[in-house]
Write a protein that holds these residues in place. Structure first.
Motif: not given
Length: 319
Positions: A158-185
């Motif tokens: 995957k590719a992300y803007k810098y601001d995206v990865v600095k604005s989200i937090e992932i834990y547990g096994e949430m890496h599958r849903y990074i697009p979902v987390i990013a959308k809701w952010a």
């Protein structure tokens, strides 16, 4: 810096030299200023020694070593805290993701102004029964729930803007849903690119069937937290009120029916307490009260939380 490449890994000592050399070659050919962050997720082989050796030859290679195995989400989250590139690329360490995809992923972020680009392994070399069929069902369910039109949510490339990865937090096994987390952010510009899927060259897969069960549970968790973490009463209070009113309505109907029978001098009617429906109504009222109190307590916790007023701000003008 143009690109940060993040590679979470677990027992991948054989593939690391080939992978990092491949990434370096792609970066040089495209004149990218880059860094490679290798996250050793508690490997018990020689992966960390390999990382140290690679760093001694190439200063762009950096490493993070966990004391034990925490999982892919933790590895990504730790790396996201350290990245400095305008575009962040994530990929697996098993050589099934091709670094040759990096320039086009970078261009889609920078030139098409996307927040996130997810790879789609349209042609796969995994077992159909063990991975392909469950993966398709998993992706269909996630599309339906999230509304994000991606074919392969779990693709590691995957590719992300810098601001995206600095604005989200992932834990547990949430890496599958990074697009979902990013959308809701608030990062809604999500695209997709068909990428090459290569056969595993070294080692064996580190994932089993339990990841699909855990994946669906995590999806429910993300959906709930994203919608109701700051307003738990909207969920618990609503359904608690519905359950309480339903149970109260049934109990009231039974009592009114008893009074009507008494007024009409009906002798052979069933007592209210002899009817199973009465106890079901009491159970519904108690359940509704518990839900309502859960919402109230959740609201109290949310209001006392240190990040209760933490909101992601995209821009400020003259502030």
């Amino acid at each position: 810096m143009d690109i940060s490449v993040v590679v979470p890994l677990y027992n991948e000592e054989e593939s690391l030299p080939e992978l990092t050399e491949w990434i370096h070659r792609v970066m040089v050919e495209n004149s990218f200023d880059y860094e490679i962050i290798l996250v050793d997720d508690g490997s018990n082989d020689g992966s960390w020694k390999v990382i140290e050796n690679l760093h001694s030859k190439n200063a762009a290679i950096k490493g993070i070593k966990f004391r034990r195995n925490y999982g892919k989400s933790a590895a990504l989250n730790a790396a996201f805290e350290e990245v400095t590139g305008d575009v962040v690329i994530t990929m697996d360490a098993d050589l099934q993701d091709s670094p040759d995809e990096i320039p086009e992923l970078y261009n889609k972020i920078m030139n098409e102004n996307l927040d996130l680009v997810s790879g789609w392994k349209k042609v796969r070399y995994d077992s159909k029964l063990a991975k392909n069929i469950p993966s398709k069902f998993f992706n269909w369910t996630t599309r339906r729930i999230s509304g994000i039109k991606l074919h392969d949510f779990n693709c590691g490339l995957k590719a992300y803007k810098y601001d995206v990865v600095k604005s989200i937090e992932i834990y547990g096994e949430m890496h599958r849903y990074i697009p979902v987390i990013a959308k809701w952010a608030g990062f809604t510009k999500i695209g997709e690119k068909v990428v090459q899927h290569r056969k595993r060259k070294y080692g064996v897969s580190k994932f089993g069937w339990n990841r699909f069960v855990n994946g669906f549970l995590d999806l429910i968790t993300i959906t709930f937290i994203s919608k109701f973490s700051k307003k738990p009463m909207h969920f618990f209070g609503l359904w608690g009120s519905v359950s309480f009113l339903l149970g109260g309505g049934i109990a009231l109907w039974l009592i009114i029916a008893k009074l009507v029978n008494l007024h009409n001098h009906v002798l052979n009617y069933r007592q209210v307490t002899d009817q199973p429906l009465f106890y079901l109504s009491l159970l519904a009222m108690i359940f509704g009260l518990i839900l309502f109190m859960s919402g109230f307590l959740g609201e109290m916790v949310a209001r006392s939380s240190s990040d209760r007023n933490r909101y992601l701000i995209a821009k400020k003008l003259n502030m």
